[in-house]
Design an enzyme around this catalytic site. Structure first.
Site, short mmCIF file in Angstrom:
data_model
loop_
_atom_site.label_atom_id
_atom_site.label_comp_id
_atom_site.label_asym_id
_atom_site.label_seq_id
_atom_site.Cartn_x
_atom_site.Cartn_y
_atom_site.Cartn_z
N SER A 47 43.94 38.79 40.91
CA SER A 47 45.25 38.81 40.27
C SER A 47 45.49 40.03 39.40
CB SER A 47 45.43 37.55 39.42
OG SER A 47 44.42 37.45 38.44
N ASP A 344 49.74 36.27 29.47
CA ASP A 344 49.68 34.81 29.59
C ASP A 344 48.32 34.23 29.22
OD1 ASP A 344 48.07 35.53 31.69
OD2 ASP A 344 49.42 34.83 33.26
N HIS A 347 45.97 37.39 31.79
CA HIS A 347 46.43 38.67 32.32
C HIS A 347 47.12 39.46 31.23
CE1 HIS A 347 46.59 35.63 35.64
NE2 HIS A 347 45.84 36.54 36.22
#
Length: 380
Positions: A47, A344, A347
């Site tokens: 991610s 968040d 990240h």
């Protein structure tokens, strides 16, 4: 008569340091890697680098809708409020943003992105041997490499010389491996238990890098892990009243030492790769120290000093509640993501990624045998 008063030497020196520092971080970074003459970039990973593969596979993903992408004015599948490090690396190389491999309408003339949110280094089958059963995606490094081979095999149309063109490309092998550990930690395994997995995770990354070299890659960056003890999601999960568990940056020492161990073994593996493939350039991407640099200089970079370890999007002590996640109903978002390091909890924000990319490309460009010569200021 002119005043004989002058600024104290220490004050002048401090001002010079600050000016030098801002020259470093505000210097045009967009063309540093252009001297490398890359004609394409290929990205593997999770991610941290996914530009939309996950949401192509799962359109209902939270990453497919706002507030993700709000700074970019559009949710693109990136796990941030905006752009990622790979986007800034591409800009620095003069390459367009990389389209995700699973976007069948994507433009792949300048490379493409195989990274997938939640991806692991080891396969789910190999992780099961370590009694790690919670693996929410089947996408691992091996699967991404299969995609890469399929793409090259299709575009080369059986021409064995086709892989030679990859010698002009940049290959980013990761960051990867962090989710192997995350899934083990989330199942309640101790740090010592998870530490026994590290050699196999690193060996998996090494073998993947060798496979990429087999596709004709001659210049590769293999990034290490972040200081995970500084991230809000882990500061929340492992919060303790024991002050000795934290370092001077209020990061959890034990988790950061775990990352250091992974990165140490990874750098050893890279050294072995260099011996085995002396004609290829394999560079370690120091994400660990890039983030610590960012955290230690955050007050000079315009970040909110009272919220350095609070996520922009989230709830809880570190705005990273384990029961609710960014994108869930009623989960608030801070007014200015540019003032936060974390987006968040797991990240980073676009601004954090931009500055880390600046730090990174200045460090790797000479080692990638580019013409650009880096000169670090003592202020940094």
């Amino acid at each position: 008569m002119a005043s004989s008063k002058s600024s104290p030497p220490g004050f002048v020196f401090s001002i010079l340091i600050i000016i030098s520092f801002f020259n470093f971080v505000t210097c045009n970074n967009q063309h540093i890697l252009s001297s490398c003459n890359f004609d394409a970039i290929y990205q593997l990973g999770d991610s941290i680098a996914d530009t939309g593969n996950d949401v192509q596979d799962n359109p209902s993903s939270k990453f497919a809708r706002l507030p993700y992408g709000e700074t970019f004015k559009k949710a693109t599948g990136r796990c941030s409020d905006g752009l990622l490090m790979i986007d800034y690396i591409a800009l620095s190389a003069g390459i367009p943003f990389l389209d995700p491999y699973l976007n069948k309408d994507g433009l792949f003339d300048y490379g493409l992105n195989f990274a997938f949110a939640g991806a692991t280094a080891m396969s789910a089958e190999d992780l099961a041997k370590w009694n790690v059963s919670f693996v929410p995606t089947s996408i691992s490094l091996s699967r991404q490499l299969d995609w890469m081979f399929s793409y090259f095999n299709t575009t080369c149309r059986g021409n064995k010389d086709c892989f030679k063109k990859n010698g002009k490309a940049l290959f980013m092998v990761g960051e990867i491996g962090g989710n192997d550990y995350n899934y083990a930690f989330w199942q309640g395994k101790t740090i010592e238990e998870v530490k026994t997995m590290v050699p196999e995770v690193v060996e998996t990354i090494k073998q993947a890098t060798k496979r990429v070299i087999g596709y004709g890659a001659t210049r590769l960056v293999v990034p290490g892990n972040f200081p995970i003890g500084c991230f809000p999601v882990n500061l929340t999960k492992y919060q303790t009243n024991d002050s000795t568990a934290y370092d001077e940056l209020h990061c959890l020492k034990e988790l950061n030492n775990f990352s250091i161990y992974h990165n140490y073994l990874l750098q050893q593996a890279i050294a072995e790769l260099k011996e085995e493939h002396p004609d290829e350039t394999v560079v370690y991407g120091d994400y660990y120290n890039a983030f610590l640099w960012l955290l230690s200089k955050a007050d000079l970079l315009g970040f909110d000093p009272t919220s350095l370890q609070k996520a922009c999007c989230g709830i809880g002590d570190y705005n990273s509640g384990l029961s609710s996640w960014c994108g869930d109903p009623k989960v608030p978002v801070c007014e200015n993501p540019n003032e936060r390091l974390s987006w968040d909890g797991a990240h980073l924000t676009q601004r954090a990624y931009e500055l880390m990319a600046t730090w990174l490309v200045r460090g790797i460009s000479p080692r990638l045998q580019c013409e650009y010569i880096v000169s670090y200021s003592s202020a940094v």
